[in-house]
Motif scaffolding. Sequence first.
Motif, PDB file in Angstrom:
ATOM      1  N   ILE A 327       0.855  -1.179   0.000  1.00 37.49           N
ATOM      2  CA  ILE A 327       0.000   0.000   0.000  1.00 37.49           C
ATOM      3  C   ILE A 327       0.890   1.228   0.000  1.00 37.49           C
ATOM      4  O   ILE A 327       2.005   1.200   0.553  1.00 37.49           O
ATOM      5  CB  ILE A 327      -0.958  -0.004   1.215  1.00 37.49           C
ATOM      6  CG1 ILE A 327      -1.991   1.115   1.089  1.00 37.49           C
ATOM      7  CG2 ILE A 327      -0.191   0.112   2.528  1.00 37.49           C
ATOM      8  CD1 ILE A 327      -3.109   1.015   2.105  1.00 37.49           C
ATOM      9  N   ALA A 328       0.408   2.292  -0.630  1.00 35.80           N
ATOM     10  CA  ALA A 328       1.226   3.498  -0.754  1.00 35.80           C
ATOM     11  C   ALA A 328       1.003   4.452   0.410  1.00 35.80           C
ATOM     12  O   ALA A 328      -0.107   4.573   0.934  1.00 35.80           O
ATOM     13  CB  ALA A 328       0.905   4.210  -2.066  1.00 35.80           C
ATOM     14  N   LEU A 329       2.089   5.103   0.806  1.00 33.95           N
ATOM     15  CA  LEU A 329       2.028   6.263   1.683  1.00 33.95           C
ATOM     16  C   LEU A 329       2.178   7.496   0.800  1.00 33.95           C
ATOM     17  O   LEU A 329       3.026   7.519  -0.092  1.00 33.95           O
ATOM     18  CB  LEU A 329       3.162   6.237   2.713  1.00 33.95           C
ATOM     19  CG  LEU A 329       3.305   4.984   3.569  1.00 33.95           C
ATOM     20  CD1 LEU A 329       4.487   5.142   4.525  1.00 33.95           C
ATOM     21  CD2 LEU A 329       2.031   4.678   4.335  1.00 33.95           C
ATOM     22  N   HIS A 330       1.359   8.507   1.041  1.00 30.53           N
ATOM     23  CA  HIS A 330       1.366   9.690   0.189  1.00 30.53           C
ATOM     24  C   HIS A 330       1.638  10.964   0.982  1.00 30.53           C
ATOM     25  O   HIS A 330       1.205  11.085   2.135  1.00 30.53           O
ATOM     26  CB  HIS A 330       0.012   9.855  -0.520  1.00 30.53           C
ATOM     27  CG  HIS A 330      -0.365   8.719  -1.407  1.00 30.53           C
ATOM     28  ND1 HIS A 330      -1.298   7.777  -1.039  1.00 30.53           N
ATOM     29  CD2 HIS A 330       0.062   8.366  -2.643  1.00 30.53           C
ATOM     30  CE1 HIS A 330      -1.435   6.888  -2.014  1.00 30.53           C
ATOM     31  NE2 HIS A 330      -0.619   7.229  -2.988  1.00 30.53           N
ATOM     32  N   GLU A 331       2.302  11.884   0.337  1.00 34.09           N
ATOM     33  CA  GLU A 331       2.484  13.242   0.837  1.00 34.09           C
ATOM     34  C   GLU A 331       2.177  14.169  -0.342  1.00 34.09           C
ATOM     35  O   GLU A 331       2.902  14.154  -1.344  1.00 34.09           O
ATOM     36  CB  GLU A 331       3.915  13.448   1.329  1.00 34.09           C
ATOM     37  CG  GLU A 331       4.215  14.869   1.806  1.00 34.09           C
ATOM     38  CD  GLU A 331       5.655  14.989   2.281  1.00 34.09           C
ATOM     39  OE1 GLU A 331       5.993  14.324   3.290  1.00 34.09           O
ATOM     40  OE2 GLU A 331       6.433  15.732   1.645  1.00 34.09           O
ATOM     41  N   ILE A 332       1.092  14.934  -0.248  1.00 37.75           N
ATOM     42  CA  ILE A 332       0.646  15.731  -1.391  1.00 37.75           C
ATOM     43  C   ILE A 332       0.781  17.213  -1.074  1.00 37.75           C
ATOM     44  O   ILE A 332       0.102  17.743  -0.195  1.00 37.75           O
ATOM     45  CB  ILE A 332      -0.799  15.389  -1.784  1.00 37.75           C
ATOM     46  CG1 ILE A 332      -0.920  13.878  -2.062  1.00 37.75           C
ATOM     47  CG2 ILE A 332      -1.223  16.194  -2.992  1.00 37.75           C
ATOM     48  CD1 ILE A 332      -2.280  13.445  -2.574  1.00 37.75           C
ATOM     49  N   LEU A 333       1.664  17.846  -1.803  1.00 34.05           N
ATOM     50  CA  LEU A 333       1.910  19.278  -1.656  1.00 34.05           C
ATOM     51  C   LEU A 333       1.142  20.016  -2.745  1.00 34.05           C
ATOM     52  O   LEU A 333       1.468  19.913  -3.932  1.00 34.05           O
ATOM     53  CB  LEU A 333       3.408  19.572  -1.782  1.00 34.05           C
ATOM     54  CG  LEU A 333       3.814  21.046  -1.751  1.00 34.05           C
ATOM     55  CD1 LEU A 333       3.555  21.643  -0.374  1.00 34.05           C
ATOM     56  CD2 LEU A 333       5.279  21.201  -2.150  1.00 34.05           C
ATOM     57  N   SER A 334       0.101  20.733  -2.355  1.00 35.60           N
ATOM     58  CA  SER A 334      -0.654  21.567  -3.284  1.00 35.60           C
ATOM     59  C   SER A 334      -0.084  22.976  -3.221  1.00 35.60           C
ATOM     60  O   SER A 334       0.060  23.551  -2.131  1.00 35.60           O
ATOM     61  CB  SER A 334      -2.139  21.568  -2.909  1.00 35.60           C
ATOM     62  OG  SER A 334      -2.877  22.342  -3.829  1.00 35.60           O
ATOM     63  N   VAL A 335       0.274  23.519  -4.367  1.00 37.84           N
ATOM     64  CA  VAL A 335       0.960  24.809  -4.407  1.00 37.84           C
ATOM     65  C   VAL A 335      -0.069  25.939  -4.384  1.00 37.84           C
ATOM     66  O   VAL A 335      -0.836  26.121  -5.332  1.00 37.84           O
ATOM     67  CB  VAL A 335       1.856  24.914  -5.653  1.00 37.84           C
ATOM     68  CG1 VAL A 335       2.577  26.257  -5.681  1.00 37.84           C
ATOM     69  CG2 VAL A 335       2.877  23.781  -5.659  1.00 37.84           C
ATOM     70  N   GLU A 358       2.824  24.673   7.700  1.00 37.93           N
ATOM     71  CA  GLU A 358       1.908  25.643   8.306  1.00 37.93           C
ATOM     72  C   GLU A 358       0.591  25.704   7.536  1.00 37.93           C
ATOM     73  O   GLU A 358      -0.472  25.928   8.113  1.00 37.93           O
ATOM     74  CB  GLU A 358       2.576  27.021   8.339  1.00 37.93           C
ATOM     75  CG  GLU A 358       1.774  28.068   9.085  1.00 37.93           C
ATOM     76  CD  GLU A 358       2.489  29.413   9.151  1.00 37.93           C
ATOM     77  OE1 GLU A 358       1.829  30.407   9.508  1.00 37.93           O
ATOM     78  OE2 GLU A 358       3.696  29.459   8.844  1.00 37.93           O
ATOM     79  N   ALA A 359       0.663  25.457   6.212  1.00 41.90           N
ATOM     80  CA  ALA A 359      -0.540  25.484   5.374  1.00 41.90           C
ATOM     81  C   ALA A 359      -1.340  24.186   5.463  1.00 41.90           C
ATOM     82  O   ALA A 359      -2.398  24.067   4.851  1.00 41.90           O
ATOM     83  CB  ALA A 359      -0.154  25.770   3.933  1.00 41.90           C
ATOM     84  N   GLY A 360      -0.815  23.198   6.225  1.00 44.81           N
ATOM     85  CA  GLY A 360      -1.579  21.973   6.430  1.00 44.81           C
ATOM     86  C   GLY A 360      -1.073  20.751   5.697  1.00 44.81           C
ATOM     87  O   GLY A 360      -1.795  19.757   5.582  1.00 44.81           O
ATOM     88  N   LEU A 361       0.171  20.787   5.210  1.00 46.50           N
ATOM     89  CA  LEU A 361       0.728  19.619   4.522  1.00 46.50           C
ATOM     90  C   LEU A 361       0.714  18.398   5.432  1.00 46.50           C
ATOM     91  O   LEU A 361       1.235  18.428   6.546  1.00 46.50           O
ATOM     92  CB  LEU A 361       2.168  19.916   4.083  1.00 46.50           C
ATOM     93  CG  LEU A 361       2.947  18.741   3.480  1.00 46.50           C
ATOM     94  CD1 LEU A 361       2.372  18.348   2.128  1.00 46.50           C
ATOM     95  CD2 LEU A 361       4.435  19.089   3.348  1.00 46.50           C
ATOM     96  N   LYS A 362       0.123  17.306   4.970  1.00 47.33           N
ATOM     97  CA  LYS A 362       0.156  16.027   5.667  1.00 47.33           C
ATOM     98  C   LYS A 362       1.341  15.232   5.128  1.00 47.33           C
ATOM     99  O   LYS A 362       1.367  14.855   3.959  1.00 47.33           O
ATOM    100  CB  LYS A 362      -1.140  15.247   5.447  1.00 47.33           C
ATOM    101  CG  LYS A 362      -2.391  15.958   5.961  1.00 47.33           C
ATOM    102  CD  LYS A 362      -2.350  16.164   7.468  1.00 47.33           C
ATOM    103  CE  LYS A 362      -3.636  16.799   7.975  1.00 47.33           C
ATOM    104  NZ  LYS A 362      -3.573  17.073   9.435  1.00 47.33           N
ATOM    105  N   THR A 363       2.327  15.002   5.976  1.00 47.12           N
ATOM    106  CA  THR A 363       3.562  14.365   5.537  1.00 47.12           C
ATOM    107  C   THR A 363       3.393  12.864   5.357  1.00 47.12           C
ATOM    108  O   THR A 363       2.357  12.288   5.707  1.00 47.12           O
ATOM    109  CB  THR A 363       4.678  14.612   6.556  1.00 47.12           C
ATOM    110  OG1 THR A 363       4.334  13.921   7.774  1.00 47.12           O
ATOM    111  CG2 THR A 363       4.848  16.093   6.840  1.00 47.12           C
TER     112      THR A 363
END
Length: 409
Positions: A327-335, A358-363
């Motif tokens: 299963i994949a672990l994801h980290e999604i950075l929306s610019v 600070e903007a809410g990135l889920k690592t």
Amino acid sequence: MNDFDEQLRRLIHRERHNFAGNSSRAIVELVDLLFNFAIKMRASDLHIEPFEKSLRVRYRIDGQLQELHQPLPFHLADALTARIKILARMDTTAAFLPLDGAIQFGKVEMRVASMPSFGAESLTIRLLDSTLELHNLKDLGFTAANEKIFRQMIDSAAGMIILTGPMNSGKSTTLYAALRELNQPTRSIMTLEDPIEQHVEGISQVQVNEKTGLTFAAGLRAMLRMDCNVLMVGEARDADTSKIAIRAALTGHLIFTTLHANDSCSAVFRMLEMGVEPYLLAATLNGVVAQRLVRRLCPHCKKILSDGTFEAVGCENCRGTGYSGRIALHEILSVDKNLRSLILNSRDLDEIRAVALEAGLKTLADDALEKIRAGLTTLNEVRRVLGLVGDDYFEHSARRIENSFSGNK
């Protein structure tokens, strides 16, 4: 002794004694036996490696190399290698050069790479099974929040989306799932790949061929004249390719590509390091998806612990490993607007990361925590994948996951 071991023993015996000239036939059957076994075990790669007295055969299953049967006698090396190279249409006389080729074995395409080694050749064979179910976005293990963010990114009319992670982290699977999501009669989609790993009906796919001059950069330049809406470039491997891709995104194309970086913020920093102009990157980057693959707990034998996590036990269904599939672990950075401003004015990785958090990135660590708590994988497995020696960021992430279960702050 199971059926496979018995067949293996019989074929080795036949080849050793060469009864009635049957040696070549035994080698043919031996290669078929190894290939079929690899397919049955769901292996992504098959390794055949010569040592002083034997040939070691290993299978990569769920990302882990495993020895599942006895080594083969060393005297089989030349005949076994020759048979596989013939199937792959490789030069059997070039034993001192690294070569590559391809085999179509039933429904499975195999990519073969050879390398001169100790007294023989090492072979690595990648298996691409066209009978496997093709993944859609909902099948990739995204959390609901991450899937929503990713769908918003790919629904853009233009811009660039980067997938990053080490080799075998599932980047191609995510790319193909996104392209299938976008594959509509109203869109023209083209890909530039090396190699083409999955054939998708309705998408024009091009194989890179550097011998003829069809590099990523040259192919991308040509594709910009083909009236495409969506372009997928297999890898932004150099500054030239990256800059062309950025300019394509700037002129109204939706661009997908991959990049080797540790995490989403590092991918942004890497593009700047490669010489991409900050104002162009800030104007075009939609987002970055960083991935890792962890082994999924076997549903037949996983055991819940007192802290609410699960333990890998092992049973016949998972061959005693405690895991089945990945299963994949994801980290999604929306610019967003703030991050675009920072890309434009700063090249400091720590500052980029701080603003994203600070903007809410889920690592990756945050996503891992959710999947541990859901009983999809284990703390030990996540620690193995994220606990990269020498990388302070990932060491910190791994410790944070452990502390969340131990009650420490």
